[in-house]
Design an enzyme around this catalytic site. Sequence first.
Site, PDB file in Angstrom:
ATOM      1  N   GLU A  60       0.811  -1.220   0.000  1.00 31.23           N
ATOM      2  CA  GLU A  60       0.000   0.000   0.000  1.00 31.23           C
ATOM      3  C   GLU A  60       0.842   1.268   0.000  1.00 31.23           C
ATOM      4  O   GLU A  60       0.521   2.242  -0.676  1.00 31.23           O
ATOM      5  CB  GLU A  60      -0.970  -0.005   1.189  1.00 31.23           C
ATOM      6  N   ASP A  84     -10.638  -0.487   3.639  1.00 32.64           N
ATOM      7  CA  ASP A  84     -10.366   0.582   4.601  1.00 32.64           C
ATOM      8  C   ASP A  84      -9.223   0.259   5.556  1.00 32.64           C
ATOM      9  O   ASP A  84      -8.329   1.052   5.778  1.00 32.64           O
ATOM     10  CB  ASP A  84     -11.641   0.886   5.393  1.00 32.64           C
ATOM     11  N   HIS A 129     -11.538  -5.289   7.578  1.00 34.70           N
ATOM     12  CA  HIS A 129     -12.309  -5.047   6.355  1.00 34.70           C
ATOM     13  C   HIS A 129     -13.519  -4.143   6.594  1.00 34.70           C
ATOM     14  O   HIS A 129     -14.368  -4.033   5.723  1.00 34.70           O
ATOM     15  CB  HIS A 129     -12.796  -6.376   5.754  1.00 34.70           C
TER      16      HIS A 129
END
Lengths: 338, 370
Positions: A60, A84, A129
């Site tokens: 990420e 998220d 999640h």
Amino acid sequence: MAALTMGKALTAALRRSLADDDRVLIMGEDVGTLGGVFRITDGLQAEFGPQRVIDTPLAESGIVGTAVGLAMRGFRPVVEIQFDGFVYPAFDQIVCQVAKMHYRTRGRVRMPLTIRMPWAGGVGAAEHHSESPEAYFAHTAGLRVVAVSNPADAYTMLRQAIACDDPVVFFEPKRLYHSAGEVDLDADIADAAPMGVARVVREGTDVTVLAYGSQVHVAMDAAIAAEDEGVSLEVIDLRSLSPVDYRTVTASVRKTGRVVVTHEAPREAGLGAELIASVTELCFHHLEAPPLRVTGHDIPYPPAKLEKHHIPDLDRLLDAVDHVQGRPSSHSAAGVTS
Amino acid sequence: MTMMHTLSTTNPTDIGAVARLLTEDGTRVVDPLLEPWSAGIDDGTLRGLYRDMALTRRIDAEGVALQRQGQLGLWAPAQGQEAAQIGTVRACRPDDAVFPSYREHGVLFARGARPADLVLSWRGEVASTFDPNELHVATPQIIIGAQSLHAVGYAMGVQRDGGDQVAVAYFGDGATSQGDVNEAMVFASSFGAPVVFVCSNNHWAISEPVSVQARHPIAGRAPGFGIPSVRVDGNDVIACTAAMRWALDHARGGHGPAFIEAVTYRMGPHTTSDDPTRYRSADEVEAWRRRDPLTRLEAHLRARGAYDDAFAAEVEREADAFAAEMRAAAIGAVPADPITVLDHVYATPHTGLAAQRARFGAYLASFEGV
């Protein structure tokens, strides 16, 4: 006009943005062949090629950090963070680089990044999640933060975010991906409500309910239920969490004198606290009662089978509405504590 | 893949096991891998490199002095690393994009930064000084290793534009422990991005020796990512130039990223707030003083009859003038108007910040005429 799910509206917005501006790129994990785990980028790599729709390594910080470099080269990257709770490894790049580059360079380097995120709970997902990290980003100067609640907004606001010269953190409530609504695919974003403007989705006279994302629907359900009891709720979809449209918010609070904020994120130092502090500053003499928050608890996101006890629902919201009206609650014995 | 990998040691601090073209006493030697890339480095080139290194050292000394005199809030000394910086950056094309860390004063200077550019941010007057678009240099990065990803992303943009620029990421040995640097190598390798990683292994990440970051030579990691690498004497400006020419040629030629570990030494403290006597020995520092990149090149130039008093005086004059301008810029700095703290946060109006600006502006205005 076309009836589309929010997911399809987002796909349409991405397709339109890729077609309109060849500097727009999509990048993320699984966004290419698979079309994203929620299929939001479905078909886009086939249509625009792997140079425009980029399957990235599973990293990420790498996704956001390379997007920073692409923006420096003049591109407009649209980054997909898969969930998220996976954004935290990219937090440093978002808050230290994406948010600060324009300021650091005194306006000479722009960061027109859009950081999309399937967001929040209600779908029975695994740990990490179902997080609601919006306060971290709304707290960070240099970022714009938006949250959509319906397909029409999803279509226009995503296009606006991609066209915006500032970085935008774009929250997509995953439990609304399959909810449908009318979308004008030919709409010009210049004619649409600006991204930073809130919308009064239901007019009312007794209590203002401030909501965003999927909580807008909870608030609407509460408004219908309250109407049966002779209570008129005005529901505002904030749409933008940074900046907050206090013009719309204060106009409503000055009319109703009472306000309840609802969000899924935990309560402590959350957006509800900020909204109420600002409303109190701006509307103190119009307030008839202390504003209240209805939020997630101050806990790590609970296991899926328990999440219904965490996410504010219609009853908890109506309970708060009762309290700001100075009435003993008819909906809960526990009273308003969170 | 061209694999140019000098790893005849498993010891990350073994400074004998490096590619080298100039010995510590200034003798020109041959390295079979680097030699082809040193073609055309004539006396004029070497004098230019010496001049740049001497100016970098003078810039550094002035930065330290200004900080000690209270004119700068902080300075990150670069003494000892002049060859690693100048040798690599001078091999770049002006339109190659450079992503430096906070210690790369020589890189900034060589790319055209002016004296004021080198002091005003350390003085705390501005967040950054020069225009990154003009110098093709990103604002020096303080977050360790973050810029390596920016360089890779920029290089991915070059690929999409069909350009032939190379992006260069500078970082230290400590940064190689960071996730971002490792992620940068994954992205660069997977996408074949035209990027060169320049790791200045200066042996110390504040107080932590390189052995805490690496149990094996740092250059040995890159091949694991599919990136060819070279471990080069970072105090040998000819070797640094040759290595960078190879790396740039590799990246520009469409062969993907390349990695250089320049083995050098930070002679001073990490920053002016640091006290290196607490964690390293005077003997170690003295040993590295004998490997000084400027002394080494001077000896080489003298042996070639390319260094004389006139040249030395000319370089010194130029260095003094640059330093004097730094001093003047620092001391003459005019603090910005208070309202400007709110400038440039967003490219487009943000109503929340606009409201704060209005309130702060009104507050400031209340002092007028008092």
